[in-house]
Design an enzyme around this catalytic site. Structure first.
Site: not given
Lengths: 325, 361
Positions: A29, A58-60, A82-83, A86, A129
């Site tokens: 992302e 946007l979907a892990e 991203q973090f 997630f 996060h």
């Protein structure tokens, strides 16, 4: 040699491998056009094109599935979560799928994937996060977990991770991204995954730790030195697989061990290190192995995180308790 | 207005059928270009697979097989779609989709090894592009987007196809997978075999959507609902989806409307708890083999003699495959340890030594 922050060293490692191997792909992302929310992939899309460095929806779980599929077709994916909080969105993708590819196929398929992800406390993020979730990953067979504490280590370890034919989770402590610079060679070099590093030599007590806590421990060691206590600091660098040998060697020398982690206490890396020391070096110990950790709560609300995260004082206290035992 | 728009969208997803329940061609214009030999081959595969399924159920009951999910009723859906593939296309199967991967090249004895819980079932031969059956519902769908993107980026003239069921279309991975493949216009085909029940839960309770095919609309990809008991319609829909994908026109979602005659798996599921005998009868009248047999007989391509020959061959093959599975060496814990990483880390080396000692006793 150049002076680099950890984030620059990380970008440099990816650039090196994007150059070396046309099968290396970098995605996640905001990693393309925007260069990542921390700018870890700054300039890479421009340099290597949108087919090599690209944004994902946007979907892990989707990102992880994408990496697994690309890995099966001959690519060497470097995906970003991203973090790391997630992670829960793609726990199956990583622990249920990616880490089992080689096993499930009796060695036929594999997942040559690097998962990069920022984590770690002290920078006042919103919830999910900053969590230290490395213990969950370390308990997942089939996956390696690397956590560098310096720019130099970050570059060498990330290059090794990308070249590894098994999945490697590469965790980047947010507080270390830009906290200091050090000499980092511009040419390529690797640091072996699964090898700890002595960050400070000492003879009185061994402090085993990793990530940002290495620096907390170094500061504690400076203060202890003023009181005539000489601490050795073992930076694990890889928490799975664990370099038990280096830890044991150090403990046999100092006869005392404190294990420090930013994560909560129960069933963590520190517990594992402590068990290894007890099993392998009990007769060398002058005191019980002691742990310094965060308490077993959900990760702290930002306002109170500095009190929640272990500090120098906590380490100094445990070192003295060990010496006084 | 939004209500009307929804109805309009839903009304567009009519059932695509070529061969009706009576074995009549009802959509001549859509008739796929298949030679007589290919039509016969398709029938042979369906008959063969039904016999193998019956034998597998019986072997399971004798305690000689292990985990098994019966396939009878879904032959057209499974085999018609696989028949539309090129040998180098990739298949990412769900746990029931063993027939497709066997007809794609996985030796039958390895399918039996998989059932028994032996790693040999996952040691896919080098030239066979299939994954191991997926247990987590829908996890294969996001991976399919990745395989398809990989094939596209490598410039291959091949697609990735994946299978799940009506329950699978409720999973997050389903939406993520079709959305990713659409976003990258990756050459993927997503087959949802709507066999009406996710174990016991009827499809009406899975979603307010009238069809599963219409879920393609939200992802911006093509979608089609096919009579899953009609092997010609399934073949044609898959063939078309494959060609569109290779033209660079992105993925397709295919809903095959079908039924499983048997239980969810052989591990204690009792369909009488959630299905009526009337419903079973209704679906058996739509049987894919019966209608295709009628068509082939009318063309003079099929006979009882031919059918018996295929049935005997299937029984013989199953017997031999079970023998081969029996003859496969029992797996060792040291082997499991070896499959964890490319090379063993020290910690596992130590554990390997421990088990090696036990194994050499």
């Amino acid at each position: 040699m150049a002076q680099m922050t950890m984030i620059q060293a990380i970008t440099d490692a990816m650039r090196t491998e994007l150059k070396n191997d046309e099968n290396v792909l970098v995605f996640g992302e905001d990693v393309g056009q925007n260069g990542g929310v921390f700018r870890a992939t700054e300039g890479l899309q421009k340099e290597f094109g949108e087919e090599r460095v690209f944004d994902t929806p946007l979907a892990e779980s989707g990102i992880t599935g994408l990496a697994i599929g690309l890995g099966l077709t001959g690519f060497r994916p470097v995906m970003e979560i991203q973090f790391f909080g997630f992670l829960f969105e793609t726990m199956d993708g990583i622990a249920g799928q990616m880490s089992r590819m080689r096993y499930r196929s009796g060695g036929h398929y594999h997942s040559p994937i690097t998962i990069r992800s920022p984590f770690g406390g002290g920078v006042k993020t919103p919830e999910l996060h900053a969590d230290s979730l490395e213990g969950l990953m370390a308990q997942t067979p089939g996956i390696k977990v690397v956590i560098p504490s310096t720019p130099y280590d970050a570059k060498g370890l990330l290059i090794s991770a990308i070249r590894d034919n098994d999945p490697v989770i590469f965790l980047e402590h947010m507080k270390l991204y830009r906290s200091f610079r050090e000499e980092v060679p511009e040419e390529e070099y690797t640091i072996e995954i699964g090898k700890a590093d002595i960050k400070r030599e000492g003879k009185d007590v061994t402090i085993v730790t990793y990530g940002a806590m290495v620096h907390t421990a170094l500061r504690a060691a400076d203060q202890l030195e003023e009181e005539g206590i000489d601490a050795e600091i073992v930076d694990l660098r890889t928490i799975s697989p664990l370099d038990v040998e280096t830890v044991i060697e150090s403990v046999k020398k100092t006869n005392r061990a404190i294990v420090v982690q930013e994560a909560q206490r129960q069933a963590g890396i520190a517990a594992n290190v402590s068990a290894e020391i007890s099993e392998r070096a009990i007769l060398h110990l002058e005191a019980p192995v002691m742990r310094v950790t965060a308490p077993d709560t959900v990760y702290a609300f930002a306002e109170v995180e500095d009190e929640w995260i272990p500090g120098e004082e906590d380490i100094i206290e445990k070192v003295k308790a060990s010496l006084d035992f | 207005m939004p209500e009307k728009r929804l109805q309009e969208i839903e009304s567009k997803f009519e059932m695509f059928q070529i061969l009706n329940e009576k074995g009549e061609i009802v959509n001549e214009a859509a008739m796929p270009d298949l030679s007589d030999d290919e039509l016969v081959e398709l029938m042979e595969r369906m008959v063969y697979t039904r016999i193998w399924d019956q034998r597998a159920i019986s072997l399971n009951r004798q305690g000689r097989l292990g985990f098994y999910a019966p396939v009878a009723g879904q032959e057209a859906s499974m085999l018609g779609s696989q028949f539309a593939l090129d040998k180098k296309d990739w298949i990412l199967p769900g746990y029931r989709d063993i027939p497709q991967i066997v007809w794609h090249g996985l030796p039958l004895y390895q399918a039996f090894l998989y059932s028994r819980g032996h790693f040999g079932g996952g040691q896919i031969p080098e030239d066979v592009n299939v994954l191991m059956p997926q247990i987590i519902i829908g996890a294969q769908i996001v991976q399919t987007a990745g395989v398809a993107l990989g094939l596209k980026r490598k410039g291959k003239e091949n697609i990735a196809i994946t299978y799940t069921g009506d329950g699978g279309a409720s999973q997050g991975d389903f939406y993520e997978g079709i959305n990713f493949a659409g976003a990258y216009q990756a050459p993927a085909v997503f087959v949802v075999q709507n066999n009406q029940f996710a174990i016991s839960v009827p499809v009406e309770q899975q979603s307010a959507a009238k069809t599963i095919a219409q879920k393609s609309v939200a992802a911006g990809i093509r979608g089609v609902m096919v009579d899953g008991m009609d092997v010609l319609a399934v073949y044609k829909a898959t063939k078309d989806a494959r060609e569109e994908a290779l033209k660079g026109n992105g993925p397709t979602l295919i809903e095959t409307y079908c039924y499983r005659y048997g239980p969810h798996t052989m591990a204690g599921d009792d369909p009488t708890r959630y299905r009526t005998a009337d419903l079973d009868d209704e679906w058996e009248r739509k049987d894919p083999l019966v209608r295709f047999r009628t068509l082939l007989e009318s063309k003079g391509l099929w006979s009882e003699e031919k059918e018996n020959e295929v049935m005997e061959r299937a029984k013989e093959d199953v017997k031999n495959a079970i023998k081969q599975a029996d003859d496969t060496p029992k797996q060792k814990v040291t082997e499991l340890i070896e499959f964890m990483y490319e090379s063993l880390p020290d910690s596992l080396e130590e554990q390997w030594e421990e088990y090696k000692k036990k194994e050499s006793k």
